[in-house]
Design a protein around this motif. Structure first.
Motif, PDB file in Angstrom:
ATOM      1  N   ASP A  41      38.582  46.540  76.206  1.00 61.28           N
ATOM      2  CA  ASP A  41      37.288  46.969  75.690  1.00 61.28           C
ATOM      3  C   ASP A  41      37.326  48.467  75.409  1.00 61.28           C
ATOM      4  N   SER A  42      36.305  48.951  74.705  1.00 62.96           N
ATOM      5  CA  SER A  42      36.290  50.343  74.272  1.00 62.96           C
ATOM      6  C   SER A  42      34.878  50.914  74.363  1.00 62.96           C
ATOM      7  N   VAL A  43      34.776  52.198  74.095  1.00 62.40           N
ATOM      8  CA  VAL A  43      33.476  52.883  74.104  1.00 62.40           C
ATOM      9  C   VAL A  43      33.339  53.723  72.832  1.00 62.40           C
ATOM     10  N   THR A  44      32.093  53.913  72.428  1.00 67.24           N
ATOM     11  CA  THR A  44      31.737  54.875  71.395  1.00 67.24           C
ATOM     12  C   THR A  44      30.615  55.723  71.964  1.00 67.24           C
ATOM     13  N   ILE A  45      30.694  57.030  71.748  1.00 73.28           N
ATOM     14  CA  ILE A  45      29.724  57.950  72.324  1.00 73.28           C
ATOM     15  C   ILE A  45      29.018  58.707  71.205  1.00 73.28           C
ATOM     16  N   ILE A  46      27.689  58.796  71.303  1.00 76.16           N
ATOM     17  CA  ILE A  46      26.889  59.573  70.363  1.00 76.16           C
ATOM     18  C   ILE A  46      26.500  60.867  71.075  1.00 76.16           C
ATOM     19  N   PRO A  47      27.273  61.944  70.876  1.00 74.77           N
ATOM     20  CA  PRO A  47      26.940  63.212  71.518  1.00 74.77           C
ATOM     21  C   PRO A  47      25.802  63.886  70.748  1.00 74.77           C
ATOM     22  N   PHE A  48      24.677  64.055  71.414  1.00 67.22           N
ATOM     23  CA  PHE A  48      23.478  64.635  70.793  1.00 67.22           C
ATOM     24  C   PHE A  48      23.129  65.898  71.556  1.00 67.22           C
ATOM     25  N   CYS A  66      43.717  56.955  55.839  1.00 71.36           N
ATOM     26  CA  CYS A  66      42.833  58.023  55.385  1.00 71.36           C
ATOM     27  C   CYS A  66      42.238  58.761  56.584  1.00 71.36           C
ATOM     28  N   GLN A  67      41.623  59.901  56.297  1.00 74.28           N
ATOM     29  CA  GLN A  67      40.831  60.613  57.296  1.00 74.28           C
ATOM     30  C   GLN A  67      39.521  59.861  57.451  1.00 74.28           C
ATOM     31  N   MET A  68      39.075  59.678  58.669  1.00 79.32           N
ATOM     32  CA  MET A  68      37.862  58.910  58.947  1.00 79.32           C
ATOM     33  C   MET A  68      36.917  59.769  59.784  1.00 79.32           C
ATOM     34  N   LEU A  69      35.659  59.840  59.370  1.00 77.92           N
ATOM     35  CA  LEU A  69      34.626  60.507  60.153  1.00 77.92           C
ATOM     36  C   LEU A  69      34.080  59.494  61.145  1.00 77.92           C
ATOM     37  N   GLU A  70      34.155  59.831  62.430  1.00 76.22           N
ATOM     38  CA  GLU A  70      33.782  58.901  63.496  1.00 76.22           C
ATOM     39  C   GLU A  70      33.060  59.631  64.611  1.00 76.22           C
ATOM     40  N   LEU A  71      32.324  58.872  65.393  1.00 77.86           N
ATOM     41  CA  LEU A  71      31.841  59.366  66.669  1.00 77.86           C
ATOM     42  C   LEU A  71      33.011  59.317  67.654  1.00 77.86           C
ATOM     43  N   PRO A  72      32.998  60.149  68.688  1.00 83.08           N
ATOM     44  CA  PRO A  72      34.052  60.060  69.700  1.00 83.08           C
ATOM     45  C   PRO A  72      34.101  58.655  70.296  1.00 83.08           C
ATOM     46  N   ALA A  73      35.313  58.196  70.562  1.00 81.29           N
ATOM     47  CA  ALA A  73      35.490  56.826  71.051  1.00 81.29           C
ATOM     48  C   ALA A  73      36.829  56.717  71.757  1.00 81.29           C
ATOM     49  N   ILE A  90      34.518  61.780  75.833  1.00 78.03           N
ATOM     50  CA  ILE A  90      33.748  62.847  75.191  1.00 78.03           C
ATOM     51  C   ILE A  90      34.339  64.216  75.536  1.00 78.03           C
ATOM     52  N   ARG A  91      34.859  64.335  76.750  1.00 80.43           N
ATOM     53  CA  ARG A  91      35.494  65.599  77.147  1.00 80.43           C
ATOM     54  C   ARG A  91      36.824  65.795  76.432  1.00 80.43           C
ATOM     55  N   GLU A  92      37.602  64.718  76.288  1.00 82.39           N
ATOM     56  CA  GLU A  92      38.885  64.817  75.601  1.00 82.39           C
ATOM     57  C   GLU A  92      38.723  65.095  74.111  1.00 82.39           C
ATOM     58  N   GLU A 128      30.042  72.615  77.824  1.00 84.09           N
ATOM     59  CA  GLU A 128      31.486  72.719  77.616  1.00 84.09           C
ATOM     60  C   GLU A 128      32.238  72.291  78.866  1.00 84.09           C
ATOM     61  N   ALA A 129      33.202  71.398  78.692  1.00 84.35           N
ATOM     62  CA  ALA A 129      34.038  70.913  79.794  1.00 84.35           C
ATOM     63  C   ALA A 129      35.246  70.192  79.218  1.00 84.35           C
ATOM     64  N   PRO A 130      36.108  70.907  78.494  1.00 79.65           N
ATOM     65  CA  PRO A 130      37.204  70.231  77.796  1.00 79.65           C
ATOM     66  C   PRO A 130      38.250  69.637  78.739  1.00 79.65           C
ATOM     67  N   LEU A 131      38.783  68.512  78.304  1.00 82.61           N
ATOM     68  CA  LEU A 131      39.974  67.915  78.888  1.00 82.61           C
ATOM     69  C   LEU A 131      41.037  67.896  77.798  1.00 82.61           C
ATOM     70  N   ARG A 132      42.283  67.802  78.194  1.00 85.16           N
ATOM     71  CA  ARG A 132      43.386  67.746  77.228  1.00 85.16           C
ATOM     72  C   ARG A 132      43.292  66.463  76.409  1.00 85.16           C
ATOM     73  N   MET A 133      43.433  66.604  75.089  1.00 87.58           N
ATOM     74  CA  MET A 133      43.460  65.438  74.194  1.00 87.58           C
ATOM     75  C   MET A 133      44.744  64.653  74.415  1.00 87.58           C
ATOM     76  N   ASP A 134      44.720  63.388  74.007  1.00 87.97           N
ATOM     77  CA  ASP A 134      45.948  62.600  74.004  1.00 87.97           C
ATOM     78  C   ASP A 134      46.949  63.285  73.080  1.00 87.97           C
ATOM     79  N   ASP A 135      48.242  63.159  73.384  1.00 90.41           N
ATOM     80  CA  ASP A 135      49.247  63.893  72.620  1.00 90.41           C
ATOM     81  C   ASP A 135      49.428  63.406  71.189  1.00 90.41           C
ATOM     82  N   ASP A 136      48.864  62.244  70.850  1.00 94.17           N
ATOM     83  CA  ASP A 136      48.968  61.747  69.474  1.00 94.17           C
ATOM     84  C   ASP A 136      47.664  61.902  68.697  1.00 94.17           C
ATOM     85  N   GLU A 137      46.712  62.628  69.273  1.00 91.25           N
ATOM     86  CA  GLU A 137      45.424  62.841  68.588  1.00 91.25           C
ATOM     87  C   GLU A 137      45.398  64.217  67.934  1.00 91.25           C
TER      88      GLU A 137
END
Length: 175
Positions: A41-48, A66-73, A90-92, A128-137
């Motif tokens: 399963d997966s998640v989609t987040i609407i950061p407002f 293609c490049q895709m505009l998406e909500l974080p997921a 959302i942090r990543e 603000e509370a960043p986490l490291r992104m996945d290495d392929d993102e």
């Protein structure tokens, strides 16, 4: 008589999914084989944010090439709760934590051949509370005024199904 699965055979295993060959009894008595993607399963987040903006990411997607505009997921890790995954993703992806995370619902992304259920969350009280992104993102982060986000969604400029579904579930709150 209803559809009845009477045999399953896993034919392929990958990191987040496996493929099964199903033998199904159909309501009219016939039998047929189907392929099923058993996907985490997966998640989609609407950061407002507090200024009336919705945060998005733009990234290259192999399915559309293609490049895709998406909500974080993101995809749930084995044993991970949807809320935990949403808080992590959302942090990543946009470098923000949500002080308030509200589950709005869920949608099956492709129920004709996949088990993946996508849980949709509204994230508010961002900080603000960043986490490291996945290495392929390789993500480009951007925010849009909520009105512009809905104009793009209703105007056919957003093509990602989970993003459109999430925006529709949040429309009464944000629109």
């Amino acid at each position: 008589m209803e559809h009845q699965i009477f045999s399953r055979l896993t034919t392929y295993r990958a990191h987040a999914f496996e493929i099964e060959k199903l033998r199904v009894h159909l309501p009219d008595g016939r039998q047929r084989d189907y392929d099923l993607v058993r996907h985490n399963d997966s998640v989609t987040i609407i950061p407002f944010d507090g200024r009336g903006n919705v945060w998005f990411v733009s990234q290259y997607r192999l399915g559309c090439e293609c490049q895709m505009l998406e909500l974080p997921a993101g995809v749930l890790a084995d044993g991970e709760a949807a809320e935990q995954c949403a808080a992590r993703e959302i942090r990543e992806e946009i470098g923000m934590a949500a002080g308030k995370l509200t589950r709005l619902g869920s949608v099956y992304l492709a129920p004709g051949y996949s088990t993946e259920n996508n849980y949709i969350f509204l994230a508010e009280e961002l900080s603000e509370a960043p986490l490291r992104m996945d290495d392929d993102e390789f993500l480009k982060v951007l925010s849009l005024p909520v009105k512009k986000a809905y104009e793009m969604a209703f105007g056919g400029q957003i093509h990602d199904a989970k993003t459109l579904a999430a925006l529709m579930l949040a429309h009464a709150r944000l629109g």
